[in-house]
Structure formats: structure tokens, C-alpha cells
Design an enzyme around this catalytic site. Structure first.
Site, PDB file in Angstrom:
ATOM      1  N   CYS A   2       0.821  -1.197   0.000  1.00 52.00           N
ATOM      2  CA  CYS A   2       0.000   0.000   0.000  1.00 52.00           C
ATOM      3  C   CYS A   2       0.865   1.260   0.000  1.00 52.00           C
ATOM      4  O   CYS A   2       2.003   1.254   0.449  1.00 52.00           O
ATOM      5  CB  CYS A   2      -0.939   0.076   1.192  1.00 52.00           C
ATOM      6  SG  CYS A   2      -1.884  -1.404   1.468  1.00 52.00           S
ATOM      7  N   ARG A  27       2.765   0.463  -5.508  1.00 53.02           N
ATOM      8  CA  ARG A  27       2.689  -0.263  -4.244  1.00 53.02           C
ATOM      9  C   ARG A  27       1.377  -1.024  -4.088  1.00 53.02           C
ATOM     10  O   ARG A  27       1.146  -1.679  -3.076  1.00 53.02           O
ATOM     11  CB  ARG A  27       2.862   0.696  -3.067  1.00 53.02           C
ATOM     12  CG  ARG A  27       4.155   1.499  -3.131  1.00 53.02           C
ATOM     13  CD  ARG A  27       4.221   2.494  -2.024  1.00 53.02           C
ATOM     14  NE  ARG A  27       4.506   1.851  -0.758  1.00 53.02           N
ATOM     15  CZ  ARG A  27       5.716   1.647  -0.271  1.00 53.02           C
ATOM     16  NH1 ARG A  27       6.764   2.054  -0.947  1.00 53.02           N
ATOM     17  NH2 ARG A  27       5.891   1.062   0.879  1.00 53.02           N
ATOM     18  N   TRP A  76      -3.011  -2.520  -1.571  1.00 52.76           N
ATOM     19  CA  TRP A  76      -2.784  -3.893  -2.022  1.00 52.76           C
ATOM     20  C   TRP A  76      -3.348  -4.755  -0.893  1.00 52.76           C
ATOM     21  O   TRP A  76      -2.848  -4.743   0.235  1.00 52.76           O
ATOM     22  CB  TRP A  76      -1.296  -4.159  -2.215  1.00 52.76           C
ATOM     23  CG  TRP A  76      -1.023  -5.531  -2.754  1.00 52.76           C
ATOM     24  CD1 TRP A  76      -1.125  -5.934  -4.056  1.00 52.76           C
ATOM     25  CD2 TRP A  76      -0.617  -6.682  -2.012  1.00 52.76           C
ATOM     26  NE1 TRP A  76      -0.809  -7.264  -4.163  1.00 52.76           N
ATOM     27  CE2 TRP A  76      -0.496  -7.749  -2.929  1.00 52.76           C
ATOM     28  CE3 TRP A  76      -0.359  -6.929  -0.661  1.00 52.76           C
ATOM     29  CZ2 TRP A  76      -0.109  -9.035  -2.542  1.00 52.76           C
ATOM     30  CZ3 TRP A  76       0.022  -8.216  -0.271  1.00 52.76           C
ATOM     31  CH2 TRP A  76       0.141  -9.239  -1.207  1.00 52.76           C
ATOM     32  N   ASN A 102      -0.304   1.110   6.055  1.00 55.34           N
ATOM     33  CA  ASN A 102       0.472   0.211   5.212  1.00 55.34           C
ATOM     34  C   ASN A 102       1.101  -0.833   6.122  1.00 55.34           C
ATOM     35  O   ASN A 102       1.755  -0.479   7.094  1.00 55.34           O
ATOM     36  CB  ASN A 102       1.566   1.016   4.482  1.00 55.34           C
ATOM     37  CG  ASN A 102       2.595   0.128   3.824  1.00 55.34           C
ATOM     38  OD1 ASN A 102       2.281  -0.978   3.385  1.00 55.34           O
ATOM     39  ND2 ASN A 102       3.831   0.597   3.760  1.00 55.34           N
ATOM     40  N   GLY A 103       0.885  -2.119   5.816  1.00 56.26           N
ATOM     41  CA  GLY A 103       1.496  -3.166   6.635  1.00 56.26           C
ATOM     42  C   GLY A 103       0.455  -4.133   7.144  1.00 56.26           C
ATOM     43  O   GLY A 103      -0.666  -4.206   6.627  1.00 56.26           O
ATOM     44  N   GLU A 509      11.885 -18.427 -14.574  1.00 61.19           N
ATOM     45  CA  GLU A 509      11.522 -17.039 -14.842  1.00 61.19           C
ATOM     46  C   GLU A 509      10.461 -16.962 -15.953  1.00 61.19           C
ATOM     47  O   GLU A 509       9.500 -16.190 -15.865  1.00 61.19           O
ATOM     48  CB  GLU A 509      12.775 -16.234 -15.216  1.00 61.19           C
ATOM     49  CG  GLU A 509      12.545 -14.820 -15.711  1.00 61.19           C
ATOM     50  CD  GLU A 509      11.849 -13.901 -14.705  1.00 61.19           C
ATOM     51  OE1 GLU A 509      11.674 -14.288 -13.545  1.00 61.19           O
ATOM     52  OE2 GLU A 509      11.453 -12.788 -15.121  1.00 61.19           O
ATOM     53  N   LYS A 513       6.758 -15.412 -15.602  1.00 58.18           N
ATOM     54  CA  LYS A 513       6.322 -14.332 -16.493  1.00 58.18           C
ATOM     55  C   LYS A 513       4.962 -14.675 -17.086  1.00 58.18           C
ATOM     56  O   LYS A 513       4.053 -13.859 -17.104  1.00 58.18           O
ATOM     57  CB  LYS A 513       7.373 -14.148 -17.575  1.00 58.18           C
ATOM     58  CG  LYS A 513       7.693 -12.799 -18.047  1.00 58.18           C
ATOM     59  CD  LYS A 513       8.515 -11.896 -17.196  1.00 58.18           C
ATOM     60  CE  LYS A 513       8.104 -11.722 -15.790  1.00 58.18           C
ATOM     61  NZ  LYS A 513       9.096 -11.215 -14.899  1.00 58.18           N
ATOM     62  N   GLU A 516       2.133 -14.663 -14.308  1.00 57.53           N
ATOM     63  CA  GLU A 516       1.735 -13.399 -13.670  1.00 57.53           C
ATOM     64  C   GLU A 516       1.029 -12.446 -14.616  1.00 57.53           C
ATOM     65  O   GLU A 516       0.177 -11.687 -14.186  1.00 57.53           O
ATOM     66  CB  GLU A 516       2.908 -12.720 -12.954  1.00 57.53           C
ATOM     67  CG  GLU A 516       3.994 -12.191 -13.831  1.00 57.53           C
ATOM     68  CD  GLU A 516       5.089 -11.471 -13.041  1.00 57.53           C
ATOM     69  OE1 GLU A 516       4.840 -10.998 -11.926  1.00 57.53           O
ATOM     70  OE2 GLU A 516       6.214 -11.388 -13.561  1.00 57.53           O
ATOM     71  N   HIS A 532      10.787 -38.338 -13.529  1.00 61.89           N
ATOM     72  CA  HIS A 532      10.519 -38.757 -12.147  1.00 61.89           C
ATOM     73  C   HIS A 532       9.081 -38.444 -11.725  1.00 61.89           C
ATOM     74  O   HIS A 532       8.774 -38.455 -10.536  1.00 61.89           O
ATOM     75  CB  HIS A 532      11.508 -38.092 -11.191  1.00 61.89           C
ATOM     76  CG  HIS A 532      12.922 -38.532 -11.415  1.00 61.89           C
ATOM     77  ND1 HIS A 532      13.349 -39.810 -11.164  1.00 61.89           N
ATOM     78  CD2 HIS A 532      13.999 -37.878 -11.921  1.00 61.89           C
ATOM     79  CE1 HIS A 532      14.636 -39.922 -11.471  1.00 61.89           C
ATOM     80  NE2 HIS A 532      15.051 -38.754 -11.940  1.00 61.89           N
ATOM     81  N   LYS A 632       3.995  -3.698  -7.727  1.00 65.02           N
ATOM     82  CA  LYS A 632       5.380  -3.620  -8.184  1.00 65.02           C
ATOM     83  C   LYS A 632       6.355  -3.798  -7.026  1.00 65.02           C
ATOM     84  O   LYS A 632       7.406  -4.387  -7.168  1.00 65.02           O
ATOM     85  CB  LYS A 632       5.598  -2.256  -8.859  1.00 65.02           C
ATOM     86  CG  LYS A 632       6.959  -2.071  -9.477  1.00 65.02           C
ATOM     87  CD  LYS A 632       7.075  -2.866 -10.746  1.00 65.02           C
ATOM     88  CE  LYS A 632       8.455  -2.844 -11.348  1.00 65.02           C
ATOM     89  NZ  LYS A 632       8.704  -4.027 -12.187  1.00 65.02           N
TER      90      LYS A 632
HETATM   91  O1  M6R Z   1      11.783  -5.514  -6.196  1.00 69.20           O
HETATM   92  P1  M6R Z   1      12.220  -6.941  -6.108  1.00 69.20           P
HETATM   93  O2  M6R Z   1      13.137  -7.327  -7.207  1.00 69.20           O
HETATM   94  O3  M6R Z   1      12.781  -7.280  -4.765  1.00 69.20           O
HETATM   95  O4  M6R Z   1      10.888  -7.773  -6.272  1.00 69.20           O
HETATM   96  C1  M6R Z   1      10.883  -9.168  -6.156  1.00 69.20           C
HETATM   97  C2  M6R Z   1       9.616  -9.762  -6.721  1.00 69.20           C
HETATM   98  O5  M6R Z   1       8.501  -9.293  -6.030  1.00 69.20           O
HETATM   99  C3  M6R Z   1       9.445  -9.446  -8.214  1.00 69.20           C
HETATM  100  O6  M6R Z   1      10.546  -9.883  -8.949  1.00 69.20           O
HETATM  101  C4  M6R Z   1       8.177 -10.109  -8.760  1.00 69.20           C
HETATM  102  O7  M6R Z   1       8.311 -11.504  -8.740  1.00 69.20           O
HETATM  103  C5  M6R Z   1       7.842  -9.591 -10.155  1.00 69.20           C
HETATM  104  N1  M6R Z   1       6.426  -9.498 -10.271  1.00 69.20           N
HETATM  105  C6  M6R Z   1       8.337 -10.479 -11.245  1.00 69.20           C
HETATM  106  O8  M6R Z   1       7.949 -10.053 -12.502  1.00 69.20           O
END
Ligand code: M6R
Length: 637
Positions: A2, A27, A76, A102-103, A509, A513, A516, A532, A632
Site C-alpha cells: 500500500c 505499491r 494492495w 500500510n502493513g 523465470e 512471467k 503473472e 521422475h 510492483k
Molecule cells: O523488487 P524486487 O526485485 O525485490 O521484487 C521481487 C519480486 O517481487 C518481483 O521480482 C516479482 O516476482 C515480479 N512481479 C516479477 O515479474
């Protein structure tokens, strides 16, 4: 997570708060809200909406309420579904106290139950609302707001920062900070507050970072700052000149696509930046000019070690390297493990930050910890950093944000020159992390005498080549993807991703991608693990994506794994390198790209993989830059 924004001063608050909220949407964007003490009738006026700041602004623009004290919130969701009731601000029963938070308040259920038994009525299912009701009961029992706050914070647990406005005290904004950031901007007869100073960075450069476990009573012309037990704290004002840059999408449909295309530049800028680091004497990296690329010297200055607070003795006695990260940054770290172990020959451990704090910790003074984080604010990684710092072991923050908490708290800083990344899915931050870690592994090896300056120079050249190939690979396959393949693969409900050795973390990764941004289910396995168990999943409805490598032995094993898929009529998509014909001919769909130095194979494939995933998602018409449920910067544990 947040974002919090607040204002108190001579001017109207609404515009200030909204501008700040827009900047803090990274945030969270589940909902947004605004409250002020309306100057017309001296009572609270507020509005909140599910959705981001835009829907809120649209509704609020039809109203006129405003005041000289106000605050806003972008959420969030942690506790309580995403709806209007759970949006902030929240109030006590009498609606005399407003809060944005926030938190997470741990154990809030017990406080809530107790308050309900005492007759309080709750309007939301959030943990936040508990604070407003609790403070409503505490405040009348004390002679001063300060004493009431001492009692309030003694009853709260978790990680939190919040701002309170008391309707009866319209000249005071109350701030509380415990393990979540809160920053004050000091203006001329006005004060700003936010979770991140970028919210108000064009209004003032005079910044007070609230210390952990402190609360503040803010008036338009003064700050009282106290520790949680009520002791007055010294107020340290720092001059921070960084400005919020409103990044334009340019001709691109989404920030993600722009950032995919930014990668070549981000990588070359970063490598060039490290090349000329000899001329850089402090942390003011942003001042280094962009004319990096002409540097051809093979002399490497020691300024990097001063920057990282590492002595020669420490470098030579290193017995272990550790990288701590989350999400895409963790994948970058997993790829980098191969760099440090192959190039520096130093055992390297990769830790997932959310697990790290809860595992046994063996303090070893001959080790270093590199915290890898795009934002430098990820709570899991930040808490891990604090734990490591308490053992007085060297820590390095590798981040994209020089003003972040991790940079302030780590003993050294490895900056990336990726530029702001706006899209929630990490693209250029990921590839720049990989490039930076490759550079750093080589620089460390050079310092320890494992490679020559010429080899170091070659490594930098290899990074420049990788950046070229990254972009060229997109261009080679662009038409096929946009005209044919994206449409075809958008019809599948699930994918399996396979990699081996250095391509395994890269496959992870790729799966992340796809999940998400497209919401298509994707699972990743080391290719050798297929037999396995996961092999049972192979059918014609589940494309299998294999990422090749350039190590010949591992490549042979990957071919065997591809055969295993084809023998069961699996649909095979292959990312391979020129000349890997045995693998390519097994594929139902092959992406072939130019060869490169083997350790940089994942970097070369990065742009193409992201481009493919991006276009599948575009076919599905998803909100690519702001996928559902994400943020983000993940600032809660
Ligand atoms: O800001 P950071 O690199 O520490 O963030 C870590 C993850 O939250 C971030 O990489 C997240 O997995 C992204 N959504 C990936 O695209």
C-alpha cells in the site's frame, strides 16, 4: 504494501495527495481513497473506490470538497477482499479519527473481538480499522495525544506504518512507523508525508526519514518526533534531489513492451557504467554521463571495492558468496550462482528471502551477502538484510533504486542503470541484474587473480554482444510471433517449462512471467526431473517449452529430454541456438537465435521469451502492466 500520502499546510491538500497517490500506485492498485477535513464545514469528507487511483479520481472530480489537511491511500489487499468497504481510509465509531495504513497488524483478530465485545461496530474486515477503534478508546484516557500514542503502539504487533487525522485536532497529522517506511517532506509552511518520498519529490528536497519504531506529530511548521516509549528523537533532515520522472510509454502499447525493448540499452549502460567507475568517487552515480561506451581501457580501478566497503583482505579470504532475493530477482540470482561458481570458483548459495529469516543462520565472517532486488524495498529481502546486518557480515544491495531502504541499510551498493521499470512484471530489471552479476563475478575473479584484465575486458565485450543478441532475437521472430504464434498459444490453458543447468532458473523465470501476466497456469521443472513424475502430465493440451544451453554435455541431455516428450506425443516448443539441429528438428515450434558465450545463454534468450509471453497475453486482452492481485513493490512479508 500500500501507498500512503498525506499533507498539512497552508494550501489545499487534494491535488497534492492525488499526485502522490498516482506515483505510489506501484505499491498496489486494488483500491484507493482520499479523506480531508473539509474547509467548508470542518468535518471529515472522504471517498474511496475499488480499483486504482483513476476510478477514485473520476468520482472525486465530480465533488468539490478539499481542505488544508488530508491524506490518501492506494491499497494492495492483505486482510479483507477488494471492495469499497475495505478501502482506506477507515474510521472509529464516532468518525472522529481517520486512518490510512500500510502493513499488517498481527493478531488483530483478538483486538477486533475485544472491541466488538465492548460495543464497537466495524464496517470492514481489515486489520486497519482495529487501529482507529482502539485509538478511539485510548485517546480519551490520556491527557496528551503523545501519551495516547505510546499506549496505542504498545498494543500493536506486526509491521506497519500509518497516518491518523483527528477531526478535533485539524492542525496535526499523526504518523507512526514500525518496520514499514514513512517519510516526511518539509516545505514552507507545509509538510508532506508518504511511504516513498517520490510522491512529493517535486515539492521539497528536505526529507526526514522517520526512524524505525517512532511516531511523529506533524504541524504545518514543525515536527515532534518520539521513540515508541515517548523519548524525543533528534530530527535529521536530508537533502535528496532525486525527482520523479514521469516515464512516457512512447509509441508502445504497454510499458512492458517498451521495457522489453529498453533492455539492450539498460545492459550496455550498466556495463559501461562499471567500466568507468574509476572516475566515480561516491554514491552519486546518477551524475555519471552517458558517454560510457567509448571506454576501452583494461585498467580497472579500485573504486568498486570502496563502494562496496570490501577490503582486499576480505576479497581474498572469501569462502562463500550468498545471494538473497525474491521472485524474478531470485531467478536472476539462481542464474548468477553459475557465474560465481564457474568464474570465481567460490561456493555460492542462493536464498529465497521469504524463507531465509526462518532458517538457521550460520554467521561466517568470510562470506558476503548480495541482496538482489529491483525495488530495494521488498519486505522479505529487507528483513533478511536486517538479520544479516545484525551479525556484522558484509552486505551488498544490488538494486535499481539508489534511494531505496536496502541501499541505505546495506554496507555496499551495486547500482543498476536499467532506468525506472514501470510495468509490474520485471523485464529489464531481471536482465540487468543478470548482466550486473556477471560483470561482478568477473571483477571479483580479476581482483583475486583468477582472470587477467584482458579476460575481464572480454567478459564486458561478451555482455555487449549478449545485449545485441537479446534484441536481435526478438527481431528475428517478431513477425511469426505477432502474426501466428501468439494467437495459437493463447488458446492453451497450461504450459510446462523445462530447463537444465543454467537454463533451469531461466525456465522458472519464463513460467513466472507467463503466469503473472496471462494468468495461464505454468509449471517449471528441471528437464531431468521430467521422468521422475511430471512426465505423466504430457498430453496434446499442454505445450512443453524447453530452453537449450550452450554447454555441449548438458545440451546432449536436453536432447534426450526432448525425445522423452516427443515419444509421448507432447507438443514441443524449443528455444535453441544456431547449429543445434538435433534439438530443433524435434520441435513443433522452434525459436533459433545466434550463439553466444555459454554462461550468457539465458541473457540472450530473455527478450525473446518475454516478447513471446507478452504477445500471448495481449491476445487474451489482460491488463498487462498491472496484472490482477500484484504490486510492483512487495512491502509486506
Ligand atoms: O523488487 P524486487 O526485485 O525485490 O521484487 C521481487 C519480486 O517481487 C518481483 O521480482 C516479482 O516476482 C515480479 N512481479 C516479477 O515479474
Amino acid at each position: 504494501m500500500c501507498g500512503i500520502v498525506g499533507y498539512i499546510g497552508d494550501k489545499r491538500c487534494r491535488q497534492n495527495v492525488f499526485q502522490g497517490l498516482t506515483r505510489l500506485e506501484y505499491r498496489g492498485y486494488d483500491s484507493a481513497g482520499f479523506v480531508c477535513i473539509d474547509s467548508n464545514h470542518n468535518h471529515f469528507a472522504f471517498h474511496k473506490e475499488a480499483g486504482g487511483v483513476d476510478p477514485l479520481a473520476r468520482v472525486i472530480n465530480e465533488t468539490k470538497f478539499d481542505g488544508t489537511i488530508g491524506m490518501g491511500h492506494t491499497r494492495w489487499a492483505t486482510h479483507g477482499v477488494v471492495d469499497q468497504a475495505n478501502s482506506h481510509p477507515h474510521f472509529n465509531c464516532k468518525k472522529s479519527i481517520a486512518i490510512v495504513h500500510n502493513g499488517i497488524i498481527e493478531g488483530y483478530e483478538h483486538l477486533r473481538e475485544k472491541l466488538i465485545n465492548e460495543g464497537h461496530e466495524f464496517y470492514s474486515t481489515t486489520d486497519t480499522e482495529v487501529i482507529a477503534h482502539l485509538f478511539g478508546t485510548i485517546l480519551p484516557q490520556h491527557d496528551t495525544i503523545k501519551n495516547a500514542l505510546i499506549e496505542l503502539v504498545s498494543q500493536l504487533h506486526g509491521a506497519f506504518s500509518f497516518v491518523l487525522i483527528l477531526e478535533d485536532h485539524p492542525d496535526q497529522l499523526i504518523l507512526v512507523r514500525h518496520r514499514s517506511p514513512l517519510v516526511i517532506g518539509v516545505g514552507n509552511n507545509e509538510m508532506f508525508v508518504a511511504s516513498d518520498f517520490l510522491a512529493f519529490s517535486d515539492k521539497t528536497d528536505n526529507i526526514v526519514f522517520m526512524p524505525d519504531d517512532s511516531f511523529a506529530i506533524l504541524r504545518k511548521d514543525g515536527i515532534e518526533l518520539y521513540s515508541f516509549d515517548g523519548k524525543p528523537l533528534e530530527i535529521t533532515t536530508e537533502i535528496i534531489e532525486a525527482k520523479f520522472i514521469d516515464i512516457d510509454k512512447q509509441q508502445f502499447e504497454h510499458y512492458m513492451l517498451k521495457e522489453i525493448y529498453d533492455q539492450k540499452r539498460s545492459i550496455t549502460r550498466t556495463v559501461s557504467f562499471y567500466r568507468v567507475m574509476g572516475s566515480c568517487t561516491d554514491r552519486a552515480f546518477s551524475q555519471i554521463s552517458a558517454s560510457f561506451n567509448n571506454h576501452k581501457s583494461t585498467e580497472y580501478s579500485d573504486s568498486i571495492w570502496r563502494q562496496l566497503s570490501l577490503s582486499k583482505a576480505q576479497i581474498n579470504s572469501l569462502t562463500q558468496i550468498n545471494l538473497v532475493a525474491a521472485g524474478s530477482s531470485w531467478h536472476a540470482a539462481r542464474i548468477a550462482q553459475f557465474f560465481f561458481e564457474t568464474i570465481c570458483k567460490i561456493p555460492t548459495r542462493i536464498h529465497l528471502s521469504s524463507e531465509f529469516r526462518y532458517m538457521p543462520f550460520f554467521a561466517d565472517k568470510n562470506s558476503i551477502f548480495i541482496m538482489v532486488s529491483q525495488s530495494g524495498e521488498t519486505a522479505d529481502t529487507l528483513e533478511a538484510l536486517r538479520l544479516i546486518n545484525s551479525f556484522e557480515i558484509s552486505t551488498i544491495a544490488l538494486t535499481n533504486v539508489p534511494t531505496s531502504s536496502m541501499v541505505r541499510e546495506a554496507s555496499g551498493f551495486l547500482p543498476m542503470q536499467a532506468g525506472p521499470e514501470i510495468s509490474v512484471a520485471s523485464t529489464k530489471a531481471f536482465s540487468t541484474q543478470v548482466a550486473t552479476l556477471y560483470w561482478f563475478a568477473n571483477r571479483l575473479a580479476l581482483e583475486r587473480g583468477d582472470i587477467t584484465p584482458e579476460q575481464m575486458h572480454e567478459a564486458e565485450e561478451d555482455l555487449f554482444i549478449a545485449a545485441e543478441v537479446l534484441e536481435a532475437a526478438i527481431e528475428i521472430h517478431k513477425l511469426r510471433i505477432t502474426q501466428e504464434l501468439a494467437k495459437k498459444y493463447a488458446q492453451y490453458d497450461r504450459f510446462i517449462f523445462l530447463g537444465r543447468h543454467i537454463s533451469y532458473p531461466f525456465a522458472m523465470e519464463a513460467a513466472l512471467k507467463l503466469k503473472e501476466i496471462s494468468y495461464i497456469f505454468a509449471q517449471c521443472y528441471p528437464a531431468g526431473e521430467l521422468k521422475h513424475g511430471p512426465i505423466a502430465l504430457i498430453d496434446d493440451k499442454t505445450p512443453i517449452v524447453i530452453f537449450s544451453v550452450l554447454d555441449d554435455l548438458i545440451y546432449r541431455k536436453i536432447i534426450s529430454n526432448a525425445h522423452e516428450v516427443k515419444a509421448r506425443n507432447g507438443h514441443l516448443i524449443v528455444f535453441a541456438f544456431e547449429g543445434q539441429d538435433d534439438l530443433i528438428k524435434l520441435a513443433d515450434c522452434a525459436f533459433v537465435i545466434p550463439k553466444i558465450t555459454p554462461l550468457l545463454a539465458p541473457l540472450a534468450m530473455t527478450g525473446l521469451m518475454q516478447f513471446f509471453v507478452y504477445h500471448i497475453t495481449r491476445e487474451l486482452d489482460r491488463p498487462i502492466d498491472k496484472p490482477r492481485h500484484l504490486a510492483k513493490s512487495v512491502t509486506v512479508e
